[in-house]
Motif scaffolding. Structure first.
Motif, PDB file in Angstrom:
ATOM      1  N   LEU A 159     -54.670  27.541-147.598  1.00 12.13           N
ATOM      2  CA  LEU A 159     -55.077  28.889-148.001  1.00 12.13           C
ATOM      3  C   LEU A 159     -55.876  29.552-146.875  1.00 12.13           C
ATOM      4  N   ALA A 160     -55.561  30.805-146.615  1.00 11.57           N
ATOM      5  CA  ALA A 160     -56.269  31.581-145.587  1.00 11.57           C
ATOM      6  C   ALA A 160     -56.572  32.968-146.147  1.00 11.57           C
ATOM      7  N   ILE A 161     -57.850  33.278-146.305  1.00 11.64           N
ATOM      8  CA  ILE A 161     -58.259  34.581-146.833  1.00 11.64           C
ATOM      9  C   ILE A 161     -58.527  35.517-145.654  1.00 11.64           C
ATOM     10  N   ARG A 162     -57.838  36.631-145.639  1.00 10.78           N
ATOM     11  CA  ARG A 162     -58.051  37.600-144.547  1.00 10.78           C
ATOM     12  C   ARG A 162     -59.479  38.130-144.626  1.00 10.78           C
ATOM     13  N   THR A 163     -60.144  38.196-143.485  1.00 14.17           N
ATOM     14  CA  THR A 163     -61.502  38.754-143.417  1.00 14.17           C
ATOM     15  C   THR A 163     -61.517  39.884-142.390  1.00 14.17           C
ATOM     16  N   GLU A 164     -62.655  40.509-142.207  1.00 13.16           N
ATOM     17  CA  GLU A 164     -62.729  41.679-141.325  1.00 13.16           C
ATOM     18  C   GLU A 164     -62.410  41.311-139.873  1.00 13.16           C
ATOM     19  N   ASN A 165     -61.832  42.250-139.125  1.00 16.66           N
ATOM     20  CA  ASN A 165     -61.578  42.044-137.693  1.00 16.66           C
ATOM     21  C   ASN A 165     -62.904  41.796-136.976  1.00 16.66           C
ATOM     22  N   HIS A 166     -62.862  40.954-135.961  1.00 14.31           N
ATOM     23  CA  HIS A 166     -64.063  40.644-135.189  1.00 14.31           C
ATOM     24  C   HIS A 166     -63.880  41.102-133.736  1.00 14.31           C
ATOM     25  N   PRO A 167     -64.985  41.360-133.024  1.00 10.98           N
ATOM     26  CA  PRO A 167     -64.886  41.750-131.610  1.00 10.98           C
ATOM     27  C   PRO A 167     -64.324  40.604-130.768  1.00 10.98           C
ATOM     28  N   LEU A 168     -63.689  40.934-129.662  1.00 10.41           N
ATOM     29  CA  LEU A 168     -63.102  39.913-128.777  1.00 10.41           C
ATOM     30  C   LEU A 168     -64.125  38.875-128.345  1.00 10.41           C
ATOM     31  N   GLN A 169     -65.334  39.354-128.027  1.00 10.10           N
ATOM     32  CA  GLN A 169     -66.372  38.457-127.509  1.00 10.10           C
ATOM     33  C   GLN A 169     -66.772  37.390-128.529  1.00 10.10           C
ATOM     34  N   TYR A 170     -66.377  37.614-129.773  1.00  4.78           N
ATOM     35  CA  TYR A 170     -66.710  36.636-130.808  1.00  4.78           C
ATOM     36  C   TYR A 170     -66.054  35.281-130.540  1.00  4.78           C
ATOM     37  N   ALA A 171     -64.974  35.309-129.767  1.00 12.28           N
ATOM     38  CA  ALA A 171     -64.256  34.069-129.454  1.00 12.28           C
ATOM     39  C   ALA A 171     -65.143  33.059-128.716  1.00 12.28           C
ATOM     40  N   ASP A 172     -66.226  33.533-128.102  1.00 11.59           N
ATOM     41  CA  ASP A 172     -67.154  32.642-127.393  1.00 11.59           C
ATOM     42  C   ASP A 172     -68.422  32.374-128.191  1.00 11.59           C
ATOM     43  N   PHE A 173     -68.508  32.954-129.381  1.00  9.92           N
ATOM     44  CA  PHE A 173     -69.764  32.852-130.128  1.00  9.92           C
ATOM     45  C   PHE A 173     -69.951  31.485-130.765  1.00  9.92           C
TER      46      PHE A 173
END
Ligand code: MN
Length: 200
Positions: free
Chosen positions: A74-88
């Motif tokens: 199961l995968a619940i769609r959530t809000e889009n995140h900024p690109l930089q979040y990939a390093d967070f």
């Protein structure tokens, strides 16, 4: 029409309180990137994100991805995140929408396997991608199964049956560490608690 925005992301957060990035700074380094973040919040889950049109389209996957084509997650769609979040990686304060500890569990580039744009595949509810992560590799399909009145979208994340499929692997339990810092959720939390004690 159909532009992917960060409106909901920004509305949910107070950037004076959270260390999370505020916006997408376009950089070629994030083109066709995917990231899976392990997030120990009220409920432990994995956030699956893929770059589409300059943002990270996102899903919360309670059990995380499987390498077994027979397992539907199961995968619940959530809000889009900024690109930089990939390093967070780090601590989100408790008052921020549940808060919790985040690590970069896996990261790499992906390839669109369909002959239509990713933004269109997202809208259609049928995404087929090839992942080149450190732990997660090969074809994965994301299929939307329902959308409720509040706009909440339920999807399924499934391993495609290809040469990278392996029912015996279980990286969720055997490879718990961050691919960024090589630390576990527990270590990140502990270091944070130690440093905040010191600064008092
Ligand atoms: Mn999350």
């Amino acid at each position: 029409m159909g532009v992917l925005t960060l409106k909901e992301y920004k509305k949910k957060r107070n950037f004076k309180l959270t260390p999370e990035p505020k916006q997408s700074k376009t950089s070629s380094k994030y083109k066709n990137i995917f990231v899976i973040q392990k997030h120990d919040a009220t409920n432990l889950h994995y956030d699956f994100r893929i770059e589409i049109d300059g943002v990270l389209a996102s899903w919360a996957v309670p059990k995380g991805p499987s390498t077994d084509p027979k397992e539907k997650r199961l995968a619940i769609r959530t809000e889009n995140h900024p690109l930089q979040y990939a390093d967070f990686e780090g601590i989100i304060p408790a008052k921020q929408y549940g808060g919790g500890t985040v690590i970069v569990w896996d990261k790499g580039k992906y390839k669109n396997q369909r002959n239509i744009k990713m933004s269109k595949a997202l809208k259609e509810g049928k995404i087929e991608i090839w992942l080149k992560g450190k732990k997660i590799k090969g074809g994965y399909n994301l299929i939307r199964t329902s959308k409720n009145k509040q706009g909440k979208e339920r999807w399924l994340l499934m391993k495609a049956d290809d040469k990278k499929a392996d029912a015996r692997r279980n990286p969720i339990s055997t490879q718990p560490k961050s691919v960024k810092s090589n630390k576990t959720i527990k270590q990140i939390r502990k270091e944070y608690e130690q440093s905040s004690r010191k600064s008092k």
